[in-house]
Design a protein around this motif. Structure first.
Motif, PDB file in Angstrom:
ATOM      1  N   ARG A  69       0.645   9.866  -9.494  1.00 40.77           N
ATOM      2  CA  ARG A  69       1.797   8.466  -9.260  1.00 40.77           C
ATOM      3  C   ARG A  69       1.199   7.580  -8.294  1.00 40.77           C
ATOM      4  O   ARG A  69       1.436   6.367  -8.472  1.00 40.77           O
ATOM      5  N   PHE A  70       0.757   8.117  -7.085  1.00 38.90           N
ATOM      6  CA  PHE A  70      -0.149   7.157  -6.169  1.00 38.90           C
ATOM      7  C   PHE A  70      -1.064   6.120  -6.706  1.00 38.90           C
ATOM      8  O   PHE A  70      -1.182   5.169  -6.443  1.00 38.90           O
ATOM      9  N   GLU A  71      -1.997   6.908  -7.572  1.00 36.93           N
ATOM     10  CA  GLU A  71      -3.063   6.395  -8.284  1.00 36.93           C
ATOM     11  C   GLU A  71      -2.610   5.236  -9.065  1.00 36.93           C
ATOM     12  O   GLU A  71      -3.079   3.993  -9.088  1.00 36.93           O
ATOM     13  N   GLY A  72      -1.375   5.418  -9.674  1.00 32.35           N
ATOM     14  CA  GLY A  72      -0.824   4.262 -10.607  1.00 32.35           C
ATOM     15  C   GLY A  72      -0.235   3.369  -9.977  1.00 32.35           C
ATOM     16  O   GLY A  72      -0.563   2.139 -10.114  1.00 32.35           O
ATOM     17  N   MET A  73       0.180   3.792  -8.769  1.00 30.12           N
ATOM     18  CA  MET A  73       0.768   2.455  -7.902  1.00 30.12           C
ATOM     19  C   MET A  73      -0.368   1.764  -7.356  1.00 30.12           C
ATOM     20  O   MET A  73      -0.272   0.584  -7.289  1.00 30.12           O
ATOM     21  N   GLN A  74      -1.431   2.401  -6.868  1.00 33.54           N
ATOM     22  CA  GLN A  74      -2.575   1.411  -6.730  1.00 33.54           C
ATOM     23  C   GLN A  74      -3.228   0.727  -7.584  1.00 33.54           C
ATOM     24  O   GLN A  74      -3.637  -0.332  -7.427  1.00 33.54           O
ATOM     25  N   LEU A  75      -3.145   1.096  -8.801  1.00 37.53           N
ATOM     26  CA  LEU A  75      -3.822   0.507 -10.102  1.00 37.53           C
ATOM     27  C   LEU A  75      -2.865  -1.000 -10.141  1.00 37.53           C
ATOM     28  O   LEU A  75      -3.375  -1.870 -10.444  1.00 37.53           O
ATOM     29  N   SER A  76      -1.601  -0.613  -9.903  1.00 34.32           N
ATOM     30  CA  SER A  76      -0.481  -1.907 -10.132  1.00 34.32           C
ATOM     31  C   SER A  76      -0.943  -2.761  -8.865  1.00 34.32           C
ATOM     32  O   SER A  76      -0.889  -4.127  -9.258  1.00 34.32           O
ATOM     33  N   ILE A  77      -0.964  -2.491  -7.694  1.00 29.86           N
ATOM     34  CA  ILE A  77      -1.215  -3.203  -6.458  1.00 29.86           C
ATOM     35  C   ILE A  77      -2.534  -3.948  -6.719  1.00 29.86           C
ATOM     36  O   ILE A  77      -2.515  -5.174  -6.591  1.00 29.86           O
ATOM     37  N   LYS A  78      -3.680  -3.309  -7.114  1.00 27.02           N
ATOM     38  CA  LYS A  78      -4.999  -3.983  -7.414  1.00 27.02           C
ATOM     39  C   LYS A  78      -4.868  -5.054  -8.351  1.00 27.02           C
ATOM     40  O   LYS A  78      -5.395  -6.011  -8.298  1.00 27.02           O
ATOM     41  N   LYS A  79      -4.163  -4.527  -9.735  1.00 25.29           N
ATOM     42  CA  LYS A  79      -4.053  -5.536 -10.677  1.00 25.29           C
ATOM     43  C   LYS A  79      -3.223  -6.565 -10.366  1.00 25.29           C
ATOM     44  O   LYS A  79      -3.772  -7.909 -10.678  1.00 25.29           O
ATOM     45  N   HIS A  80      -2.119  -6.745  -9.496  1.00 26.63           N
ATOM     46  CA  HIS A  80      -1.648  -7.819  -9.192  1.00 26.63           C
ATOM     47  C   HIS A  80      -2.040  -8.509  -7.995  1.00 26.63           C
ATOM     48  O   HIS A  80      -1.424  -9.541  -7.396  1.00 26.63           O
ATOM     49  N   LYS A  81      -3.182  -8.057  -7.379  1.00 29.57           N
ATOM     50  CA  LYS A  81      -3.994  -8.671  -6.251  1.00 29.57           C
ATOM     51  C   LYS A  81      -3.095  -8.675  -5.002  1.00 29.57           C
ATOM     52  O   LYS A  81      -3.059  -9.702  -4.300  1.00 29.57           O
ATOM     53  N   GLN A  82      -2.338  -7.547  -4.843  1.00 27.68           N
ATOM     54  CA  GLN A  82      -1.274  -7.547  -3.934  1.00 27.68           C
ATOM     55  C   GLN A  82      -2.090  -6.780  -2.540  1.00 27.68           C
ATOM     56  O   GLN A  82      -2.954  -6.155  -2.827  1.00 27.68           O
ATOM     57  N   PRO A  83      -1.470  -7.209  -1.504  1.00 27.38           N
ATOM     58  CA  PRO A  83      -2.227  -6.521  -0.141  1.00 27.38           C
ATOM     59  C   PRO A  83      -1.896  -5.062  -0.071  1.00 27.38           C
ATOM     60  O   PRO A  83      -0.942  -4.448  -0.534  1.00 27.38           O
ATOM     61  N   VAL A  84      -2.822  -4.143   0.368  1.00 23.58           N
ATOM     62  CA  VAL A  84      -2.858  -2.928   0.593  1.00 23.58           C
ATOM     63  C   VAL A  84      -2.416  -2.647   1.927  1.00 23.58           C
ATOM     64  O   VAL A  84      -2.940  -3.102   2.820  1.00 23.58           O
ATOM     65  N   ILE A  85      -1.286  -1.971   2.196  1.00 26.91           N
ATOM     66  CA  ILE A  85      -0.881  -1.618   3.509  1.00 26.91           C
ATOM     67  C   ILE A  85      -0.909  -0.128   3.619  1.00 26.91           C
ATOM     68  O   ILE A  85      -0.096   0.797   3.261  1.00 26.91           O
ATOM     69  N   ASP A  86      -1.927   0.338   4.306  1.00 26.59           N
ATOM     70  CA  ASP A  86      -2.563   1.646   4.196  1.00 26.59           C
ATOM     71  C   ASP A  86      -1.460   2.737   5.146  1.00 26.59           C
ATOM     72  O   ASP A  86      -1.158   3.933   4.676  1.00 26.59           O
ATOM     73  N   GLU A  87      -0.910   2.042   6.288  1.00 28.64           N
ATOM     74  CA  GLU A  87       0.003   2.713   7.148  1.00 28.64           C
ATOM     75  C   GLU A  87       1.287   3.050   6.346  1.00 28.64           C
ATOM     76  O   GLU A  87       2.062   3.829   6.716  1.00 28.64           O
ATOM     77  N   ALA A  88       1.489   2.303   5.257  1.00 29.10           N
ATOM     78  CA  ALA A  88       2.951   2.417   4.416  1.00 29.10           C
ATOM     79  C   ALA A  88       2.760   3.603   3.405  1.00 29.10           C
ATOM     80  O   ALA A  88       3.743   3.553   2.806  1.00 29.10           O
ATOM     81  N   TYR A  89       1.895   4.261   3.455  1.00 23.24           N
ATOM     82  CA  TYR A  89       1.682   5.518   2.509  1.00 23.24           C
ATOM     83  C   TYR A  89       1.841   6.726   3.266  1.00 23.24           C
ATOM     84  O   TYR A  89       0.953   7.094   3.985  1.00 23.24           O
ATOM     85  N   LEU A  90       3.083   7.299   2.814  1.00 19.88           N
ATOM     86  CA  LEU A  90       3.476   8.721   3.637  1.00 19.88           C
ATOM     87  C   LEU A  90       3.299   9.700   2.873  1.00 19.88           C
ATOM     88  O   LEU A  90       3.491   9.610   1.280  1.00 19.88           O
ATOM     89  N   TRP A  91       2.523  11.041   3.161  1.00 17.32           N
ATOM     90  CA  TRP A  91       2.496  12.131   2.499  1.00 17.32           C
ATOM     91  C   TRP A  91       3.116  13.278   2.993  1.00 17.32           C
ATOM     92  O   TRP A  91       3.193  13.571   4.137  1.00 17.32           O
ATOM     93  N   TYR A  92       3.633  14.301   2.157  1.00 14.80           N
ATOM     94  CA  TYR A  92       4.162  15.406   2.496  1.00 14.80           C
ATOM     95  C   TYR A  92       3.996  16.393   1.754  1.00 14.80           C
ATOM     96  O   TYR A  92       3.399  16.199   0.570  1.00 14.80           O
ATOM     97  N   THR A  93       4.072  17.792   2.278  1.00 19.98           N
ATOM     98  CA  THR A  93       3.890  19.141   1.247  1.00 19.98           C
ATOM     99  C   THR A  93       5.526  19.605   1.331  1.00 19.98           C
ATOM    100  O   THR A  93       6.126  19.236   1.871  1.00 19.98           O
ATOM    101  N   THR A  94       5.184  20.584   0.315  1.00 21.43           N
ATOM    102  CA  THR A  94       6.493  21.375  -0.061  1.00 21.43           C
ATOM    103  C   THR A  94       7.050  21.797   1.037  1.00 21.43           C
ATOM    104  O   THR A  94       8.361  21.606   1.416  1.00 21.43           O
TER     105      THR A  94
END
Length: 364
Positions: A222-247
Motif C-alpha cells: 500500500r505504501f508502494e502504491g502511494m509512492q507511485l501516485s505521488i511520483k506520477k503526479h509529481k508531488q513533493p515527497v515528505i519523508d518525515e510524514a511516513y509513519l510505520w508501526y508493528t503489530t
C-alpha cells in the motif's frame, strides 16, 4: 533376522510418530536418547538408529551434534487418508472483516461436505506455529492461511515445506510470504494504494503523509502504491510524514503518549493515507484530542471499507475489501488444488474505492 530387525525399527518409528502426533513430544522437545530407547524397547542400538534416521530423513526429527535429537515438525497425515477437514488460520476472527471471510469459506466448503478447523494467530509467529502443529497432528486435507507477519522472515517455513512435500495444499489469503510460489488470493494492494492516493491528489492535496504497518506485506504494498501516485503526479515527497508501526507497537502509537510526535510528523500534510480503517479511526480520535477537524483541517483515506467506514460511523473514503468474495474464492481454489496437487493459481483482485466524506476538495 533382517525381516525381524525391519519389523522392530518400524514399530519404534510408529511409536515415535504417534507420540509426536498426540503432543507427548512437542516441536522443539528432545526425544529419549538412543540408549534410553534401546533399553526401554529391548532393541539394538542399530535398530533404534535406523528408526530415528527414517524420521530425520522425513524432516520430523532433527539431530544436533553433541546435544541430541529433537522434534522438528509433526508427522503429516498421509494425503490418501481423507479427513474431509480443512484448516483455516487467520490473524483474528470475531470482528472487523474476518467474519465475512470465514462465512465465505464455510459456504463453499460445507456445500462440498467439508468441515472447518479454525486457528487464530493474533499475528504472532509462535501462535501460527501452534496452530499449524495442532492442525497437522489432528489431520487436515488442506489449509487456508492468512500469513502472520508476512513482510518478515517466514519462521514456519518448515511446516509449509512439509505440507507441500505431502501434497497437502495451502492457499494464502490477504498476503503471502516472500518468494512464495504457491496459490494465493489477495487484493492488489499496490494498485489500491495508488488509487486511494490519486483521490487525495485529484482533490487538490499536495502534502501527502501516511501511516503503514511494517510487519505485514499489505503495508509495504500500500505504501508502494502511494509512492507511485505521488511520483506520477509529481508531488513533493515528505519523508518525515511516513509513519510505520508493528503489530505489538500500535497500541503505544495511539494511546496519547505519542500525540506530539505524530502531529509534528504530519504537520506539513493536508491528506493522510491510513493502513486500514482501524488506523484511520485511531488517527481521527488523536486529531479530536488535539482540536483538529476532519476533513476541514486534515483529510483521511483508508483501506477495507469496513463497518467503521460507513457514513453513520466515521464516514471514511476507503478501498473496498471484498471479504466474502476472498473467502469463497480461497475455498474454491483450495478445492481445485485438492483435485489436482500440481495446480496453483495466484489471484490479485482489482480494487475499487468507496467515496465518502473524509476528504475535502481543495480545488474549489
Amino acid at each position: 533376522m533382517k525381516t525381524k530387525e525391519q519389523s522392530k525399527h518400524t514399530i519404534l518409528s510408529s511409536w515415535l510418530r504417534e507420540n509426536i502426533a498426540n503432543n507427548t513430544f512437542r516441536v522443539g522437545d528432545k526425544i529419549p536418547s538412543e540408549n534410553e530407547l534401546a533399553n526401554t524397547f529391548h532393541f539394538s542400538r542399530q535398530t533404534v538408529r535406523q528408526a530415528i534416521g527414517d524420521l530425520v530423513a522425513e524432516g520430523i526429527l532433527a539431530r544436533e551434534q553433541g546435544s541430541g535429537t529433537y522434534v522438528s515438525i509433526p508427522p503429516v497425515k498421509p494425503a490418501q487418508d481423507k479427513t474431509m477437514r480443512i484448516g483455516v488460520i487467520t490473524t483474528y476472527l470475531d470482528d472487523y472483516i474476518f467474519p465475512s471471510i470465514i462465512h465465505g469459506i464455510e459456504e463453499v466448503l460445507t456445500a462440498e461436505g467439508y468441515t472447518m478447523a479454525l486457528g487464530i494467530t493474533h499475528n504472532k509467529q509462535a501462535d501460527e506455529e501452534n496452530c499449524l502443529q495442532k492442525l497437522i497432528a489432528s489431520g487436515v486435507d488442506g489449509l487456508i492461511v492468512e500469513g502472520t507477519k508476512s513482510a518478515l522472515y517466514n519462521a514456519n517455513e518448515a511446516f509449509y515445506t512439509r505440507l507441500k512435500e505431502k501434497n497437502i495444499p495451502t492457499v494464502f489469503i490477504n498476503g503471502y510470504y516472500h518468494n512464495y510460489n504457491g496459490s494465493y488470493i489477495v487484493l492488489d494492494d499496490r494498485k489500491a494504494g495508488e488509487m486511494i492516493t490519486d483521490n487525495l491528489i485529484d482533490n487538490g492535496h499536495k502534502g501527502i503523509g501516511g501511516i503503514f504497518k511494517s510487519d505485514d506485506i499489505q503495508g509495504l504494498r500500500r505504501f508502494e502504491g502511494m509512492q507511485l501516485s505521488i511520483k506520477k503526479h509529481k508531488q513533493p515527497v515528505i519523508d518525515e510524514a511516513y509513519l510505520w508501526y508493528t503489530t505489538e507497537d500500535f497500541k503505544y502509537l495511539i494511546n496519547g503518549g505519542m500525540d506530539k510526535m505524530i502531529l509534528e510528523r504530519l504537520e506539513k500534510t493536508s491528506g493522510i493515507v491510513c493502513y486500514n480503517d482501524q488506523v484511520a479511526v485511531a488517527l481521527i480520535n488523536l486529531f479530536k484530542r488535539n482540536d483538529i477537524r476532519i476533513p476541514e483541517d486534515k483529510s483521511l483515506v483508508s483501506f477495507d471499507n469496513s463497518f467503521l467506514a460507513k457514513e453513520m460511523v466515521y464516514n471514511l473514503t476507503s478501498v473496498v475489501y471484498p471479504s466474502k468474495k476472498v473467502g469463497k474464492k480461497a475455498a474454491q481454489l483450495l478445492l481445485q488444488c485438492l483435485n489436482n496437487p500440481l495446480y496453483t493459481e495466484q489471484v490479485k483482485l482489482d480494487p475499487s474505492v468507496k467515496i465518502r466524506g473524509s476528504v475535502t476538495n481543495l480545488n474549489s
